[in-house]
Design an enzyme around this catalytic site. Structure first.
Site, PDB file in Angstrom:
ATOM      1  N   ILE A 194       0.895  -1.157   0.000  1.00  0.00           N
ATOM      2  CA  ILE A 194       0.000   0.000   0.000  1.00  0.00           C
ATOM      3  C   ILE A 194       0.932   1.205   0.000  1.00  0.00           C
ATOM      4  CG2 ILE A 194      -1.892   1.181   1.147  1.00  0.00           C
ATOM      5  CD1 ILE A 194      -2.615  -1.633   0.247  1.00  0.00           C
ATOM      6  N   PRO A 195       1.175   1.812  -1.163  1.00  0.00           N
ATOM      7  CA  PRO A 195       2.380   2.632  -1.364  1.00  0.00           C
ATOM      8  C   PRO A 195       2.288   4.044  -0.789  1.00  0.00           C
ATOM      9  CG  PRO A 195       1.102   2.564  -3.370  1.00  0.00           C
ATOM     10  CD  PRO A 195       0.397   1.651  -2.407  1.00  0.00           C
ATOM     11  N   CYS A 196       2.353   4.134   0.538  1.00  0.00           N
ATOM     12  CA  CYS A 196       2.361   5.457   1.162  1.00  0.00           C
ATOM     13  C   CYS A 196       3.637   6.218   0.838  1.00  0.00           C
ATOM     14  CB  CYS A 196       2.156   5.342   2.671  1.00  0.00           C
ATOM     15  SG  CYS A 196       3.300   4.244   3.511  1.00  0.00           S
ATOM     16  N   HIS A 197       4.666   5.512   0.330  1.00  0.00           N
ATOM     17  CA  HIS A 197       5.890   6.215  -0.063  1.00  0.00           C
ATOM     18  C   HIS A 197       5.656   7.121  -1.275  1.00  0.00           C
ATOM     19  CE1 HIS A 197       5.853   2.393  -2.316  1.00  0.00           C
ATOM     20  NE2 HIS A 197       6.443   3.075  -3.278  1.00  0.00           N
TER      21      HIS A 197
END
Length: 294
Positions: free
Chosen positions: A260-263
């Site tokens: 879940i690409p919070c980056h």
């Protein structure tokens, strides 16, 4: 043709040096430094650096540079630049694509989310990832949490996170699900990690979170790999254009890093600060994605 990608534990051990290499290549690719100069910056021989980088990234350093140029050219063209201008800005480019993992979402019921994981049987374990050692939290429905372990990381300075050790990483995941039954099993975590990162099997994700947070996490998945959006843009994508601050909190609460690409989320000023698992890791993830998505 690049070499077969390295085993997962080897990639995890190489992460620190490769993160440095990714940052260096991300900063210098417009100058097209040759292999010898990049290897020297890593304090490695050219042959050693070529071999280690290729086995970690799945593409060679030269292909990586070319893919970054390809991605930059695409952005310039979408912004209205001519083909000639894009070519002059980036130089020659080449292929490079990452096989995207399929992620099956399975949200838990509002009652389960509200209860802090009550009644859930979860497994906590340490297992390698391409971005260093991972702290995994796994449930019957799929992956519940993923963080990263950086033993010996410097303490947080100002607003920026530098990474955390094993005890703190595990405590962070456990605290998110205070009412769950959690047991430690590194072997289960390693089998799960290898299925995902080596075999590329579909990975179910069990998301414990409020409906608003899950809506934000779904919006994160809509951001193309290697690109970023501000919290304000995410708020609009999630249907709450005036909720940038709440969106920022939801991004920070994301329990499943990388997948879940919070980056891919940035503050309004566009800086990479405030990534929970270390700013250097965030930059490495974005640089890696950008090259492979080009």
């Amino acid at each position: 043709m690049t070499r077969m990608i390295a085993p997962l534990d080897e990639r995890a051990r190489a992460y620190d040096r490769m993160a440095h290499a990714l940052n260096h290549l991300g900063d210098t690719w417009r100058d097209w430094p040759d292999l010898a100069s990049v290897a020297a910056a890593m304090n490695l021989s050219p042959s050693h650096f070529q071999r280690e980088f290729t086995r970690w990234a799945g593409i060679s350093p030269k292909q990586f540079q070319a893919a970054l140029a390809h991605g930059e050219a695409g952005e310039l063209l979408r912004d209205g630049a001519s083909v000639l201008d894009a070519a002059l800005e980036t130089g020659l480019s080449g292929p490079g694509r990452l096989h995207d993992l399929f992620i099956a979402h399975e949200g838990l019921t509002p009652g389960e989310a509200k209860a802090g994981g009550a009644g859930a049987d979860l497994i906590l374990g340490k297992a390698p990832t391409p971005f260093g050692m991972g702290a995994w939290l796994i449930g019957q429905r799929g992956l519940v949490g993923l963080g990263f372990i950086d033993e010996g990381a410097p303490k947080r300075t100002g607003f920026e996170y530098q990474g955390v050790g094993e005890a703190q990483a595990f405590a962070d995941l456990i605290a998110r699900y205070p009412d769950a039954d959690i047991r430690r099993d590194d072997a289960v975590a390693e089998r799960f990690a290898r299925k995902v990162f080596e075999s590329g099997e579909p990975m179910p994700v069990a998301l414990y979170g409020t409906p608003f947070r899950r809506q934000v996490w779904r919006a994160l998945l809509e951001i193309p790999a290697g690109t970023t959006q501000t919290y304000g843009q995410l708020a609009r994508a999630a249907g709450n254009p005036n909720a940038a601050r709440a969106v920022g909190a939801a991004v920070g609460a994301n329990p499943i890093s990388w997948f879940i690409p919070c980056h891919r989320a940035l503050a309004a000023d566009g800086r990479l600060h405030n990534y929970h698992w270390g700013v250097a890791r965030k930059r490495a993830m974005l640089t890696f994605e950008r090259a492979h998505a080009a």
